[in-house]
Motif scaffolding. Structure first.
Motif, PDB file in Angstrom:
ATOM      1  N   PHE A 171     -35.047  20.889 -12.349  1.00  0.00           N
ATOM      2  CA  PHE A 171     -35.151  19.801 -11.058  1.00  0.00           C
ATOM      3  C   PHE A 171     -35.184  18.419 -11.706  1.00  0.00           C
ATOM      4  N   LEU A 172     -35.357  18.244 -13.002  1.00  0.00           N
ATOM      5  CA  LEU A 172     -35.063  16.848 -13.260  1.00  0.00           C
ATOM      6  C   LEU A 172     -33.753  16.404 -13.539  1.00  0.00           C
ATOM      7  N   ASP A 178     -38.685   5.154 -11.317  1.00  0.00           N
ATOM      8  CA  ASP A 178     -39.262   4.841 -10.058  1.00  0.00           C
ATOM      9  C   ASP A 178     -39.664   5.906  -9.306  1.00  0.00           C
ATOM     10  N   VAL A 179     -39.177   7.027  -9.431  1.00  0.00           N
ATOM     11  CA  VAL A 179     -39.188   8.137  -8.428  1.00  0.00           C
ATOM     12  C   VAL A 179     -40.526   8.844  -8.976  1.00  0.00           C
ATOM     13  N   GLN A 180     -40.769   8.802 -10.348  1.00  0.00           N
ATOM     14  CA  GLN A 180     -42.005   9.540 -10.968  1.00  0.00           C
ATOM     15  C   GLN A 180     -43.257   9.687 -10.075  1.00  0.00           C
ATOM     16  N   PRO A 181     -43.651   8.625  -9.474  1.00  0.00           N
ATOM     17  CA  PRO A 181     -44.939   8.761  -8.618  1.00  0.00           C
ATOM     18  C   PRO A 181     -44.877   9.325  -7.677  1.00  0.00           C
ATOM     19  N   HIS A 182     -43.646   9.740  -7.131  1.00  0.00           N
ATOM     20  CA  HIS A 182     -43.377  10.360  -5.778  1.00  0.00           C
ATOM     21  C   HIS A 182     -43.134  11.719  -6.066  1.00  0.00           C
ATOM     22  N   ILE A 183     -42.307  12.073  -7.019  1.00  0.00           N
ATOM     23  CA  ILE A 183     -41.558  13.375  -7.287  1.00  0.00           C
ATOM     24  C   ILE A 183     -42.676  14.684  -7.089  1.00  0.00           C
ATOM     25  N   GLY A 184     -43.864  14.581  -7.647  1.00  0.00           N
ATOM     26  CA  GLY A 184     -44.771  15.625  -7.760  1.00  0.00           C
ATOM     27  C   GLY A 184     -44.901  16.221  -6.395  1.00  0.00           C
ATOM     28  N   SER A 185     -44.856  15.289  -5.289  1.00  0.00           N
ATOM     29  CA  SER A 185     -45.248  15.798  -3.865  1.00  0.00           C
ATOM     30  C   SER A 185     -43.769  16.149  -3.277  1.00  0.00           C
ATOM     31  N   GLY A 186     -42.702  16.085  -3.807  1.00  0.00           N
ATOM     32  CA  GLY A 186     -41.418  16.155  -3.237  1.00  0.00           C
ATOM     33  C   GLY A 186     -40.662  15.101  -2.605  1.00  0.00           C
ATOM     34  N   ILE A 187     -39.537  14.825  -2.674  1.00  0.00           N
ATOM     35  CA  ILE A 187     -38.765  13.908  -1.890  1.00  0.00           C
ATOM     36  C   ILE A 187     -37.591  14.446  -0.981  1.00  0.00           C
ATOM     37  N   PRO A 188     -38.151  14.707   0.409  1.00  0.00           N
ATOM     38  CA  PRO A 188     -37.234  15.195   1.213  1.00  0.00           C
ATOM     39  C   PRO A 188     -35.900  14.805   1.534  1.00  0.00           C
ATOM     40  N   LEU A 209     -33.901  13.260  -0.631  1.00  0.00           N
ATOM     41  CA  LEU A 209     -33.145  13.922  -1.601  1.00  0.00           C
ATOM     42  C   LEU A 209     -33.075  15.502  -1.893  1.00  0.00           C
ATOM     43  N   SER A 210     -33.645  16.277  -1.032  1.00  0.00           N
ATOM     44  CA  SER A 210     -33.699  17.475  -0.983  1.00  0.00           C
ATOM     45  C   SER A 210     -34.571  18.050  -2.289  1.00  0.00           C
ATOM     46  N   ILE A 211     -35.520  17.157  -2.906  1.00  0.00           N
ATOM     47  CA  ILE A 211     -36.096  17.583  -3.775  1.00  0.00           C
ATOM     48  C   ILE A 211     -37.650  18.057  -3.593  1.00  0.00           C
ATOM     49  N   PRO A 212     -37.676  19.494  -4.040  1.00  0.00           N
ATOM     50  CA  PRO A 212     -39.084  19.912  -3.329  1.00  0.00           C
ATOM     51  C   PRO A 212     -40.113  19.592  -4.192  1.00  0.00           C
ATOM     52  N   VAL A 213     -41.383  20.175  -3.875  1.00  0.00           N
ATOM     53  CA  VAL A 213     -42.876  19.873  -4.444  1.00  0.00           C
ATOM     54  C   VAL A 213     -42.463  20.252  -5.852  1.00  0.00           C
ATOM     55  N   LEU A 214     -42.867  19.220  -6.759  1.00  0.00           N
ATOM     56  CA  LEU A 214     -42.410  19.648  -8.309  1.00  0.00           C
ATOM     57  C   LEU A 214     -43.833  19.780  -9.077  1.00  0.00           C
ATOM     58  N   PRO A 240     -47.341  21.734  -8.212  1.00  0.00           N
ATOM     59  CA  PRO A 240     -46.418  22.638  -8.833  1.00  0.00           C
ATOM     60  C   PRO A 240     -45.486  22.970  -8.269  1.00  0.00           C
ATOM     61  N   LEU A 241     -44.279  23.325  -9.062  1.00  0.00           N
ATOM     62  CA  LEU A 241     -43.076  24.027  -8.783  1.00  0.00           C
ATOM     63  C   LEU A 241     -43.307  25.474  -8.571  1.00  0.00           C
ATOM     64  N   THR A 242     -42.962  25.986  -7.591  1.00  0.00           N
ATOM     65  CA  THR A 242     -43.044  27.342  -7.438  1.00  0.00           C
ATOM     66  C   THR A 242     -41.823  27.981  -7.285  1.00  0.00           C
ATOM     67  N   ILE A 243     -41.188  29.116  -8.065  1.00  0.00           N
ATOM     68  CA  ILE A 243     -40.207  29.956  -8.179  1.00  0.00           C
ATOM     69  C   ILE A 243     -40.478  31.091  -7.809  1.00  0.00           C
ATOM     70  N   PRO A 244     -40.006  31.756  -6.822  1.00  0.00           N
ATOM     71  CA  PRO A 244     -40.205  33.012  -6.195  1.00  0.00           C
ATOM     72  C   PRO A 244     -40.098  34.268  -7.144  1.00  0.00           C
ATOM     73  N   GLU A 245     -39.015  34.125  -8.228  1.00  0.00           N
ATOM     74  CA  GLU A 245     -38.582  35.239  -9.030  1.00  0.00           C
ATOM     75  C   GLU A 245     -37.800  34.487 -10.157  1.00  0.00           C
ATOM     76  N   ILE A 246     -38.031  35.186 -11.464  1.00  0.00           N
ATOM     77  CA  ILE A 246     -37.294  35.055 -12.509  1.00  0.00           C
ATOM     78  C   ILE A 246     -37.037  36.368 -13.273  1.00  0.00           C
ATOM     79  N   LYS A 247     -35.750  36.478 -13.663  1.00  0.00           N
ATOM     80  CA  LYS A 247     -35.685  37.865 -14.199  1.00  0.00           C
ATOM     81  C   LYS A 247     -35.187  37.436 -15.762  1.00  0.00           C
ATOM     82  N   LEU A 248     -35.975  37.988 -16.682  1.00  0.00           N
ATOM     83  CA  LEU A 248     -35.508  37.984 -18.207  1.00  0.00           C
ATOM     84  C   LEU A 248     -35.006  39.206 -18.831  1.00  0.00           C
TER      85      LEU A 248
END
Length: 251
Positions: free
Chosen positions: A8-9, A49-59, A61-66, A68-76
């Motif tokens: 996401f970064l 400049d975006v760092q203070p705002h990016i944790g709560s997301g930037i709609p 720019l389609s940036i989600p809440v970072l 915490p960042l939630t990922i539904p599923e990861i397969k390894l």
């Protein structure tokens, strides 16, 4: 686990160019591509400049809440001699991603187009439901429960090659290849409820994994990096498809 950090970064650095000036938040600067050095400096300034705002997301720019960042599923999955396992992580939450620092950021804007950067994360905490079955450093591991892990001083090295493609008379940026390398200085984790709750086996296995974390990273990070590369390509491709190249990166 750290693969999601840089996904996401890297995307956010490119997303800074996506929206029009009218829809951009006031703390974001439009970066023009008429000078390579100025463009790189502008892009790096935007990541700060975006760092203070990016944790709560930037709609915008389609940036989600970072955070915490939630990922539904990861397969390894990995099948080497030393490490052979299948693991599914559900409802993954990553904390600490908004505390990033770009050590380097560069972008090719002339004939050869690319995005390169090094992103540092001082501390990332991960929690997730998990199911795993296999062997890690030849030690059996099997279980289903809650995973928690701390990853300290993670450096993500990003290298993305791009090209221009024609669509309906306009040129769009497309990804040719994405490469990601991860380096984690220290990691400590715990798989809860291993071996159907056998506390003796579970404690021994978790202790073994933590004591051999560096060797384990050498074996497992290549598989994690491949997943990161696929995800980075998927996310950035959506960004690049949104607008023609001249609108994404104006002169």
């Amino acid at each position: 686990m750290a693969r999601c950090c840089l996904l996401f970064l890297v995307a956010s650095a490119a997303l800074l160019q996506v929206a029009s000036a009218k829809s951009l938040p006031s703390y974001i600067t439009i970066c023009k591509r008429n000078n390579k050095d100025d463009f790189a400096k502008c892009a790096l300034k935007n990541t700060i400049d975006v760092q203070p705002h990016i944790g709560s997301g930037i709609p915008e720019l389609s940036i989600p809440v970072l955070d915490p960042l939630t990922i539904p599923e990861i397969k390894l999955e990995q099948g080497s001699q030393a490490v052979n396992y299948k693991c599914v992580l559900d409802n993954v939450k990553l904390h600490g991603l908004s505390n990033y620092k770009f050590k380097e950021l560069d972008a090719g804007i002339d004939d050869v187009k690319y995005i390169k950067g090094k992103v540092f994360f001082p501390s990332v905490f991960v929690e997730s439901d998990y199911e795993i079955d296999g062997k890690i450093l030849l030690v059996p591991i099997k279980g289903k429960g809650l995973y928690k892990g701390n990853f300290t001083n993670t450096l993500a090295d990003i290298d993305i090659d791009c090209e221009l493609v024609d669509r309906k008379g306009k040129q769009y940026l497309a990804i040719k290849e994405a490469k990601v390398k991860l380096d984690v200085e220290e990691s400590v984790g715990n798989f809860g409820n291993l071996f159907n709750g056998d506390s003796t086996l579970a404690q021994a296995t978790n202790r073994f994994i933590n004591e051999n974390a560096k060797d384990l990273q050498d074996e497992t990070l290549p598989a994690v990096e491949e997943v990161v590369e696929a995800l980075v390509t998927q996310i950035l491709s959506k960004v690049f498809d949104a607008l023609p190249y001249d609108e994404l990166f104006p002169k």
